[in-house]
Design a protein around this motif. Structure first.
Motif, PDB file in Angstrom:
ATOM      1  N   LYS A  55      -4.200   0.782  -1.376  1.00  0.00           N
ATOM      2  CA  LYS A  55      -3.540  -0.454  -1.826  1.00  0.00           C
ATOM      3  C   LYS A  55      -3.027  -0.318  -3.257  1.00  0.00           C
ATOM      4  O   LYS A  55      -3.677   0.301  -4.103  1.00  0.00           O
ATOM      5  CB  LYS A  55      -4.540  -1.600  -1.761  1.00  0.00           C
ATOM      6  CG  LYS A  55      -5.024  -1.890  -0.362  1.00  0.00           C
ATOM      7  CD  LYS A  55      -5.784  -3.217  -0.347  1.00  0.00           C
ATOM      8  CE  LYS A  55      -6.441  -3.439   0.997  1.00  0.00           C
ATOM      9  NZ  LYS A  55      -7.861  -3.029   1.020  1.00  0.00           N
ATOM     10  N   ILE A  56      -1.883  -0.959  -3.493  1.00  0.00           N
ATOM     11  CA  ILE A  56      -1.293  -0.990  -4.839  1.00  0.00           C
ATOM     12  C   ILE A  56      -2.031  -2.049  -5.663  1.00  0.00           C
ATOM     13  O   ILE A  56      -2.210  -3.179  -5.198  1.00  0.00           O
ATOM     14  CB  ILE A  56       0.213  -1.309  -4.760  1.00  0.00           C
ATOM     15  CG1 ILE A  56       0.936  -0.211  -3.964  1.00  0.00           C
ATOM     16  CG2 ILE A  56       0.815  -1.471  -6.144  1.00  0.00           C
ATOM     17  CD1 ILE A  56       2.422  -0.457  -3.752  1.00  0.00           C
ATOM     18  N   GLU A  57      -2.483  -1.665  -6.851  1.00  0.00           N
ATOM     19  CA  GLU A  57      -3.177  -2.622  -7.722  1.00  0.00           C
ATOM     20  C   GLU A  57      -2.184  -3.306  -8.655  1.00  0.00           C
ATOM     21  O   GLU A  57      -1.078  -2.809  -8.867  1.00  0.00           O
ATOM     22  CB  GLU A  57      -4.258  -1.879  -8.531  1.00  0.00           C
ATOM     23  CG  GLU A  57      -5.360  -1.387  -7.600  1.00  0.00           C
ATOM     24  CD  GLU A  57      -6.491  -0.646  -8.301  1.00  0.00           C
ATOM     25  OE1 GLU A  57      -6.385  -0.382  -9.521  1.00  0.00           O
ATOM     26  OE2 GLU A  57      -7.463  -0.332  -7.599  1.00  0.00           O
ATOM     27  N   ARG A 114      -2.836   8.030  -8.483  1.00  0.00           N
ATOM     28  CA  ARG A 114      -4.238   7.630  -8.668  1.00  0.00           C
ATOM     29  C   ARG A 114      -5.048   7.863  -7.393  1.00  0.00           C
ATOM     30  O   ARG A 114      -6.155   8.433  -7.428  1.00  0.00           O
ATOM     31  CB  ARG A 114      -4.291   6.139  -9.069  1.00  0.00           C
ATOM     32  CG  ARG A 114      -5.706   5.591  -9.190  1.00  0.00           C
ATOM     33  CD  ARG A 114      -5.736   4.127  -9.590  1.00  0.00           C
ATOM     34  NE  ARG A 114      -4.980   3.236  -8.717  1.00  0.00           N
ATOM     35  CZ  ARG A 114      -5.377   2.847  -7.500  1.00  0.00           C
ATOM     36  NH1 ARG A 114      -6.516   3.280  -7.009  1.00  0.00           N
ATOM     37  NH2 ARG A 114      -4.615   2.021  -6.772  1.00  0.00           N
ATOM     38  N   GLU A 115      -4.518   7.450  -6.264  1.00  0.00           N
ATOM     39  CA  GLU A 115      -5.290   7.522  -5.010  1.00  0.00           C
ATOM     40  C   GLU A 115      -5.515   8.968  -4.552  1.00  0.00           C
ATOM     41  O   GLU A 115      -6.587   9.297  -4.050  1.00  0.00           O
ATOM     42  CB  GLU A 115      -4.580   6.738  -3.897  1.00  0.00           C
ATOM     43  CG  GLU A 115      -4.626   5.227  -4.084  1.00  0.00           C
ATOM     44  CD  GLU A 115      -5.927   4.586  -3.594  1.00  0.00           C
ATOM     45  OE1 GLU A 115      -6.821   5.299  -3.117  1.00  0.00           O
ATOM     46  OE2 GLU A 115      -6.025   3.344  -3.699  1.00  0.00           O
ATOM     47  N   PRO A 172       4.393   1.837  -7.005  1.00  0.00           N
ATOM     48  CA  PRO A 172       3.891   2.603  -5.853  1.00  0.00           C
ATOM     49  C   PRO A 172       3.626   4.064  -6.203  1.00  0.00           C
ATOM     50  O   PRO A 172       2.635   4.652  -5.759  1.00  0.00           O
ATOM     51  CB  PRO A 172       5.028   2.465  -4.828  1.00  0.00           C
ATOM     52  CG  PRO A 172       5.693   1.172  -5.182  1.00  0.00           C
ATOM     53  CD  PRO A 172       5.608   1.077  -6.683  1.00  0.00           C
ATOM     54  N   GLU A 220       0.751  -1.800 -11.080  1.00  0.00           N
ATOM     55  CA  GLU A 220       1.070  -0.409 -10.741  1.00  0.00           C
ATOM     56  C   GLU A 220       2.405  -0.333 -10.006  1.00  0.00           C
ATOM     57  O   GLU A 220       2.721  -1.204  -9.198  1.00  0.00           O
ATOM     58  CB  GLU A 220       0.021   0.158  -9.756  1.00  0.00           C
ATOM     59  CG  GLU A 220      -1.149   0.843 -10.365  1.00  0.00           C
ATOM     60  CD  GLU A 220      -2.085   1.407  -9.298  1.00  0.00           C
ATOM     61  OE1 GLU A 220      -2.892   2.245  -9.670  1.00  0.00           O
ATOM     62  OE2 GLU A 220      -2.050   1.014  -8.122  1.00  0.00           O
ATOM     63  N   ALA A 232       0.851  -1.201   0.000  1.00  0.00           N
ATOM     64  CA  ALA A 232       0.000   0.000   0.000  1.00  0.00           C
ATOM     65  C   ALA A 232       0.882   1.244   0.000  1.00  0.00           C
ATOM     66  O   ALA A 232       2.115   1.150   0.125  1.00  0.00           O
ATOM     67  CB  ALA A 232      -0.908  -0.020   1.230  1.00  0.00           C
ATOM     68  N   THR A 233       0.231   2.383  -0.149  1.00  0.00           N
ATOM     69  CA  THR A 233       0.971   3.651  -0.191  1.00  0.00           C
ATOM     70  C   THR A 233       0.310   4.698   0.703  1.00  0.00           C
ATOM     71  O   THR A 233      -0.872   4.597   1.029  1.00  0.00           O
ATOM     72  CB  THR A 233       0.966   4.244  -1.621  1.00  0.00           C
ATOM     73  OG1 THR A 233      -0.386   4.506  -1.998  1.00  0.00           O
ATOM     74  CG2 THR A 233       1.604   3.321  -2.626  1.00  0.00           C
ATOM     75  N   GLU A 256       2.707   5.296  -9.103  1.00  0.00           N
ATOM     76  CA  GLU A 256       1.448   5.380  -9.867  1.00  0.00           C
ATOM     77  C   GLU A 256       0.237   5.268  -8.942  1.00  0.00           C
ATOM     78  O   GLU A 256      -0.778   5.945  -9.137  1.00  0.00           O
ATOM     79  CB  GLU A 256       1.404   4.277 -10.939  1.00  0.00           C
ATOM     80  CG  GLU A 256       2.339   4.542 -12.095  1.00  0.00           C
ATOM     81  CD  GLU A 256       2.559   3.336 -13.014  1.00  0.00           C
ATOM     82  OE1 GLU A 256       3.120   3.535 -14.108  1.00  0.00           O
ATOM     83  OE2 GLU A 256       2.203   2.191 -12.643  1.00  0.00           O
ATOM     84  N   THR A 257       0.345   4.405  -7.936  1.00  0.00           N
ATOM     85  CA  THR A 257      -0.762   4.264  -6.979  1.00  0.00           C
ATOM     86  C   THR A 257      -1.005   5.580  -6.251  1.00  0.00           C
ATOM     87  O   THR A 257      -2.145   6.011  -6.082  1.00  0.00           O
ATOM     88  CB  THR A 257      -0.434   3.173  -5.934  1.00  0.00           C
ATOM     89  OG1 THR A 257      -0.094   1.978  -6.608  1.00  0.00           O
ATOM     90  CG2 THR A 257      -1.603   2.943  -4.999  1.00  0.00           C
TER      91      THR A 257
END
Ligand SMILES: Nc1nc2c([nH]c(=O)n2[C@H]2C[C@H](O)[C@@H](COP(=O)(O)OP(=O)(O)OP(=O)(O)O)O2)c(=O)[nH]1
Length: 153
Positions: free
Chosen positions: A35-37, A48-49, A42, A40, A4-5, A44-45
């Motif tokens: 959470k990292i999908e 996005r988040e 970290p 992806e 996760a990030t 990029e996550t």
């Protein structure tokens, strides 16, 4: 372990936190993230988040730390922590998050995960860190911790 990030937008000695409205840590102040999908990175996550949770666009977030988050004997999350000084857009409340700026000197540690007070001062002063935080099986109290600083990523 679930990767996760977390992201901490920073400007003028202030940090942008969210009051998390649902999921793990509901009701607490944390950085936006999640959470990292599959597929992806970290970074990029984080981008996005932060967009999804508070409609802020982050550019070039820098990884400053990482930690393992354990409940009882169960590894819960492996968290990559980022600092962002370049971002645009006015933070908006969404169904997931209520954003608010705090002075570095006025961070609401009593309304945060217990480990955050150990590593957030490093985040503010630009010192990298790596930690392991073990909580009781309910995730209510921290029972053990390890933290080292000056880590290369
Ligand atoms: N500030 C802080 N954040 C933490 C700690 N431990 C920990 O997992 N987090 C963060 C990392 C993630 O951003 C978040 C958990 O991921 P998430 O928000 O996707 O989890 P969730 O249960 O809500 O899952 P979901 O909405 O994706 O279904 O909590 C901690 O000790 N301090």
């Amino acid at each position: 372990m679930q990767p996760a990030t977390l992201c901490y937008p920073i400007r003028n000695e202030r940090v942008l936190l969210i009051r998390k409205k649902r999921g793990l840590g509901e009701g607490k102040y944390v950085g936006p993230g999640g959470k990292i999908e599959d597929g992806e990175t970290p970074q990029e996550t984080v981008i996005r988040e932060v967009e999804e949770e508070i409609h802020v666009t982050v550019a070039a977030p820098t990884k400053v730390g990482e930690f393992e988050f354990v409940f009882g004997n169960e590894p819960k999350m492996f968290v990559h922590v980022f600092r962002a000084e370049e971002f645009s857009g006015v933070p908006q409340e969404t169904p997931e998050a209520d954003p608010r700026w705090f002075d570095f000197k006025n961070v609401p540690y009593d309304e945060m995960w217990e480990d955050d007070r150990l590593w957030m001062p490093h985040l503010f002063s630009g010192v990298t860190f790596s930690g392991c935080f073990q909580f009781d099986s309910e995730g209510e109290q921290m029972v053990e911790h390890e933290l080292v600083t000056g880590v290369d990523f």
